[in-house]
Design a protein around this motif. Structure first.
Motif, short mmCIF file in Angstrom:
data_model
loop_
_atom_site.label_atom_id
_atom_site.label_comp_id
_atom_site.label_asym_id
_atom_site.label_seq_id
_atom_site.Cartn_x
_atom_site.Cartn_y
_atom_site.Cartn_z
N PHE A 1 0.87 -1.17 0.00
CA PHE A 1 0.00 0.00 0.00
C PHE A 1 0.91 1.22 0.00
O PHE A 1 1.54 1.52 1.02
CB PHE A 1 -0.91 0.02 1.23
N VAL A 2 1.01 1.88 -1.13
CA VAL A 2 1.80 3.10 -1.24
C VAL A 2 0.90 4.25 -0.81
O VAL A 2 -0.15 4.48 -1.41
CB VAL A 2 2.29 3.31 -2.69
N ASN A 3 1.29 4.96 0.25
CA ASN A 3 0.49 6.06 0.78
C ASN A 3 1.01 7.37 0.22
O ASN A 3 2.18 7.72 0.43
CB ASN A 3 0.57 6.08 2.31
N LEU A 4 0.14 8.11 -0.47
CA LEU A 4 0.55 9.35 -1.11
C LEU A 4 -0.33 10.51 -0.64
O LEU A 4 -1.56 10.43 -0.72
CB LEU A 4 0.42 9.23 -2.63
N PRO A 5 0.29 11.60 -0.18
CA PRO A 5 -0.50 12.78 0.16
C PRO A 5 -0.93 13.49 -1.12
O PRO A 5 -0.13 13.62 -2.06
CB PRO A 5 0.48 13.64 0.96
N VAL A 6 -2.18 13.91 -1.17
CA VAL A 6 -2.69 14.60 -2.37
C VAL A 6 -3.41 15.88 -1.97
O VAL A 6 -4.06 15.94 -0.93
CB VAL A 6 -3.61 13.69 -3.22
N ALA A 7 -3.29 16.89 -2.81
CA ALA A 7 -3.92 18.18 -2.53
C ALA A 7 -5.41 18.18 -2.83
O ALA A 7 -6.19 18.84 -2.15
CB ALA A 7 -3.22 19.28 -3.32
N ASP A 8 -5.81 17.45 -3.85
CA ASP A 8 -7.20 17.43 -4.30
C ASP A 8 -7.60 15.97 -4.50
O ASP A 8 -7.30 15.37 -5.54
CB ASP A 8 -7.32 18.22 -5.61
N LYS B 1 -5.33 13.90 6.49
CA LYS B 1 -5.30 12.47 6.82
C LYS B 1 -3.86 11.96 6.88
O LYS B 1 -3.49 11.22 7.79
CB LYS B 1 -6.10 11.68 5.77
N PHE B 2 -3.04 12.37 5.92
CA PHE B 2 -1.64 11.94 5.88
C PHE B 2 -0.91 12.36 7.16
O PHE B 2 -0.09 11.60 7.70
CB PHE B 2 -0.95 12.54 4.64
N ARG B 3 -1.21 13.55 7.66
CA ARG B 3 -0.56 14.06 8.87
C ARG B 3 -0.88 13.21 10.10
O ARG B 3 -0.17 13.27 11.11
CB ARG B 3 -0.97 15.50 9.13
N GLN B 4 -1.91 12.39 10.05
CA GLN B 4 -2.23 11.49 11.16
C GLN B 4 -1.20 10.37 11.30
O GLN B 4 -1.12 9.71 12.33
CB GLN B 4 -3.63 10.88 11.00
N PHE B 5 -0.41 10.15 10.25
CA PHE B 5 0.54 9.04 10.23
C PHE B 5 1.99 9.47 10.41
O PHE B 5 2.86 8.62 10.57
CB PHE B 5 0.40 8.24 8.93
N THR B 6 2.27 10.77 10.34
CA THR B 6 3.64 11.25 10.49
C THR B 6 3.64 12.69 11.00
O THR B 6 2.72 13.45 10.70
CB THR B 6 4.42 11.17 9.16
N THR B 7 4.68 13.00 11.75
CA THR B 7 4.85 14.38 12.20
C THR B 7 5.78 15.15 11.26
O THR B 7 5.98 16.35 11.43
CB THR B 7 5.43 14.42 13.64
N LYS B 8 6.35 14.46 10.27
CA LYS B 8 7.25 15.12 9.33
C LYS B 8 6.47 16.03 8.39
O LYS B 8 5.29 15.79 8.10
CB LYS B 8 8.01 14.08 8.50
N LYS B 9 7.16 17.03 7.89
CA LYS B 9 6.58 17.94 6.91
C LYS B 9 6.27 17.16 5.63
O LYS B 9 7.07 16.31 5.20
CB LYS B 9 7.58 19.06 6.61
N ILE B 10 5.14 17.42 5.03
CA ILE B 10 4.78 16.78 3.76
C ILE B 10 5.57 17.47 2.65
O ILE B 10 5.51 18.70 2.50
CB ILE B 10 3.26 16.88 3.49
N ALA B 11 6.31 16.69 1.91
CA ALA B 11 7.13 17.23 0.83
C ALA B 11 6.26 17.73 -0.31
O ALA B 11 5.20 17.15 -0.60
CB ALA B 11 8.08 16.15 0.31
N PHE C 1 -12.26 0.88 1.41
CA PHE C 1 -11.20 1.60 2.12
C PHE C 1 -11.08 3.05 1.64
O PHE C 1 -10.00 3.63 1.67
CB PHE C 1 -9.86 0.87 1.96
N SER C 2 -12.18 3.61 1.20
CA SER C 2 -12.19 4.98 0.68
C SER C 2 -13.28 5.79 1.36
O SER C 2 -14.34 5.26 1.71
CB SER C 2 -12.45 4.96 -0.84
N ASP C 3 -13.01 7.06 1.56
CA ASP C 3 -14.00 7.99 2.09
C ASP C 3 -13.61 9.40 1.66
O ASP C 3 -12.82 9.55 0.72
CB ASP C 3 -14.14 7.86 3.61
N HIS C 4 -14.11 10.41 2.33
CA HIS C 4 -13.81 11.79 1.93
C HIS C 4 -12.37 12.20 2.26
O HIS C 4 -11.93 13.26 1.84
CB HIS C 4 -14.81 12.76 2.57
N THR C 5 -11.61 11.36 2.96
CA THR C 5 -10.22 11.67 3.31
C THR C 5 -9.20 10.77 2.63
O THR C 5 -8.01 11.04 2.68
CB THR C 5 -9.99 11.56 4.83
#
Length: 144
Positions: free
Chosen positions: A6-13, A55-65, A32-36
């Motif tokens: 499962f490749v987790n990718l942060p997305v803007a839209d 949602k991505f920030r729930q899994f890491t405290t690092k800055k999103i690149a 496994f899909s919803d509004h987030t």
């Protein structure tokens, strides 16, 4: 049992990103899909989890690149033929992705191209003739 990825990718839209991946052949798994988050299925073992930044920030405290300006990862997926490599890059381009952000690789027995999704994530598409690759490695080893 096969391992799943499962490749987790942060997305803007999220809707735009989901539509992009569906247009290149991934299937949405609504379980496994919803509004987030959207779970996009490439095969029985390969999935991309598109996550809103919140949602991505729930899994890491690092800055999103910002993948448009920084390389965070190169994701590589196999193709069944050279023609399939080209076809997937063309589909991604028509869907709003950028073609070939990394150099095309053509070694005869191995061929690869890439595309950048709307969020800047780079996907490499690679085909390899395993038998020819093995012979090439054996020749190289014998020459040393």
């Amino acid at each position: 049992m096969s391992k799943l990825i499962f490749v987790n990718l942060p997305v803007a839209d999220l809707p735009k990103a989901t539509a992009f991946y569906e247009s290149i052949g991934a299937r949405l798994n609504p379980q496994f899909s919803d509004h987030t988050a959207s779970c996009l299925v490439f095969s029985d073992t390969i999935h991309a989890m598109l996550l809103t930044h919140e949602k991505f920030r729930q899994f890491t405290t690092k800055k999103i690149a910002d993948a448009h300006t920084s390389a965070e990862v190169l994701i590589c997926i196999s193709a069944d033929s050279r023609a399939d490599v080209d076809a997937l890059v063309e589909k991604a381009t028509r869907a709003g992705g950028a073609p070939d952000p990394t150099p095309t690789q053509d070694f005869g027995f191995m061929y690869g191209r890439s595309f950048e999704d709307p969020d800047g994530h780079i996907w490499e598409i690679m085909w390899m003739d395993a038998e020819a690759a093995s012979k090439a490695c054996q020749k190289e080893g014998a020459a040393q």
